[in-house]
Design an enzyme around this catalytic site. Structure first.
Site, mmCIF file in Angstrom:
data_model
loop_
_atom_site.group_PDB
_atom_site.id
_atom_site.type_symbol
_atom_site.label_atom_id
_atom_site.label_comp_id
_atom_site.label_asym_id
_atom_site.label_seq_id
_atom_site.Cartn_x
_atom_site.Cartn_y
_atom_site.Cartn_z
ATOM 1 N N CYS A 112 0.843 -1.204 0.000
ATOM 2 C CA CYS A 112 0.000 0.000 0.000
ATOM 3 C C CYS A 112 0.880 1.256 0.000
ATOM 4 O O CYS A 112 1.478 1.589 -1.004
ATOM 5 C CB CYS A 112 -0.966 -0.039 1.181
ATOM 6 S SG CYS A 112 -2.332 1.147 1.057
ATOM 7 N N HIS B 93 -3.356 -5.750 1.201
ATOM 8 C CA HIS B 93 -2.605 -5.975 2.435
ATOM 9 C C HIS B 93 -2.516 -7.454 2.808
ATOM 10 O O HIS B 93 -3.365 -7.964 3.546
ATOM 11 C CB HIS B 93 -3.265 -5.220 3.588
ATOM 12 C CG HIS B 93 -3.110 -3.741 3.530
ATOM 13 N ND1 HIS B 93 -2.162 -3.066 4.264
ATOM 14 C CD2 HIS B 93 -3.772 -2.807 2.818
ATOM 15 C CE1 HIS B 93 -2.250 -1.766 4.011
ATOM 16 N NE2 HIS B 93 -3.221 -1.585 3.135
ATOM 17 N N GLU C 161 -0.584 -8.787 4.928
ATOM 18 C CA GLU C 161 -0.327 -8.942 6.367
ATOM 19 C C GLU C 161 -1.615 -8.992 7.184
ATOM 20 O O GLU C 161 -1.595 -9.364 8.364
ATOM 21 C CB GLU C 161 0.586 -7.814 6.872
ATOM 22 C CG GLU C 161 -0.079 -6.470 7.124
ATOM 23 C CD GLU C 161 -0.326 -5.652 5.868
ATOM 24 O OE1 GLU C 161 -0.605 -4.450 6.009
ATOM 25 O OE2 GLU C 161 -0.250 -6.202 4.755
#
Length: 227
Positions: free
Chosen positions: A85, A194, A196
């Site tokens: 991002c 994302h 994660e």
């Protein structure tokens, strides 16, 4: 294996990235934006957020931070670097990756679980996946529209450097549905969504589809150590 996670003023996903590294089996090392060196890490993650408040342009000021001078040198020397991002925006600003990120075509912040199609499974961060595999990870951005001139886009396509595409719905108007790209060497990868936030089955989209990014780089580092 030590994976550095950079914190800029305004970063908000650095702790999540560090947790993903640990869940994959790595040692997460905190790196501060003012650090002049990388403290012996084997790879670097540039996390999401709003570095320096996204003043001037998303990722622009972070690209000039002292730590980025070390990251750029290390990346050009082959160190694996992942930009997520805002981190993707920083990689574009430092020209480690081509193109730029601009305001979403609908001029609205987007937050959703986003299907992606893996286009390149031969990078330091994507080897755990299969080409054409469909994964779902969260997406949250307002400056997430990937743009580049036609010559650059054609080059990315021709060299297999589109790492991910939005599968089905394009949430932000990115050209050619591009969600992530890689450099020619395959050690630097940037993407808008994302991974994660998709490393545990009890949170996010309820899958571990994003964990492969972090297991991939650990395998890459191990391979580099054996070579």
């Amino acid at each position: 294996m030590r994976i550095g996670v950079v914190t800029f003023p305004g970063s908000l996903d650095d702790r999540d990235a560090a947790r993903a590294v640990r869940l994959a089996g790595g040692d997460a090392v905190e790196l501060w934006h003012a650090d002049a060196d990388l403290h012996g890490v084997d790879a670097v993650v540039l996390p999401g957020g709003f570095s320096y408040g996204d003043y001037l342009r998303a990722g622009a000021i972070a690209g000039m931070a002292p730590v980025m001078r070390a990251v750029v040198d290390a990346a050009r020397g082959g160190m694996p670097v992942l930009g997520i991002c805002n981190g993707f925006q920083v990689l574009c600003e430092t020209h480690l990756l081509p193109g730029a990120m601009i305001r979403n075509d609908r001029l609205r912040f987007v937050c959703r679980d986003q299907p992606l199609r893996v286009e390149n499974a031969d990078t330091a961060w994507t080897s755990a996946y299969e080409p054409g595999e469909r994964i779902v990870v969260p997406l949250k951005n307002i400056d997430g529209c990937y743009v580049a001139d036609e010559r650059t886009l054609d080059q990315l396509e021709g060299e297999g450097r589109v790492a991910f595409r939005y599968d089905g719905h394009n949430p932000n108007g990115s050209l050619r549905d591009i969600a992530g790209v890689t450099n020619a060497a395959g050690n630097v990868v940037g993407l808008m969504p994302h991974p994660e936030h998709a490393v545990e089955p009890t949170v996010g989209p309820g899958s571990t589809d994003g964990l492969g990014f972090f297991t991939s780089v650990l395998e890459t580092i191990e391979g580099m150590a054996r070579a």
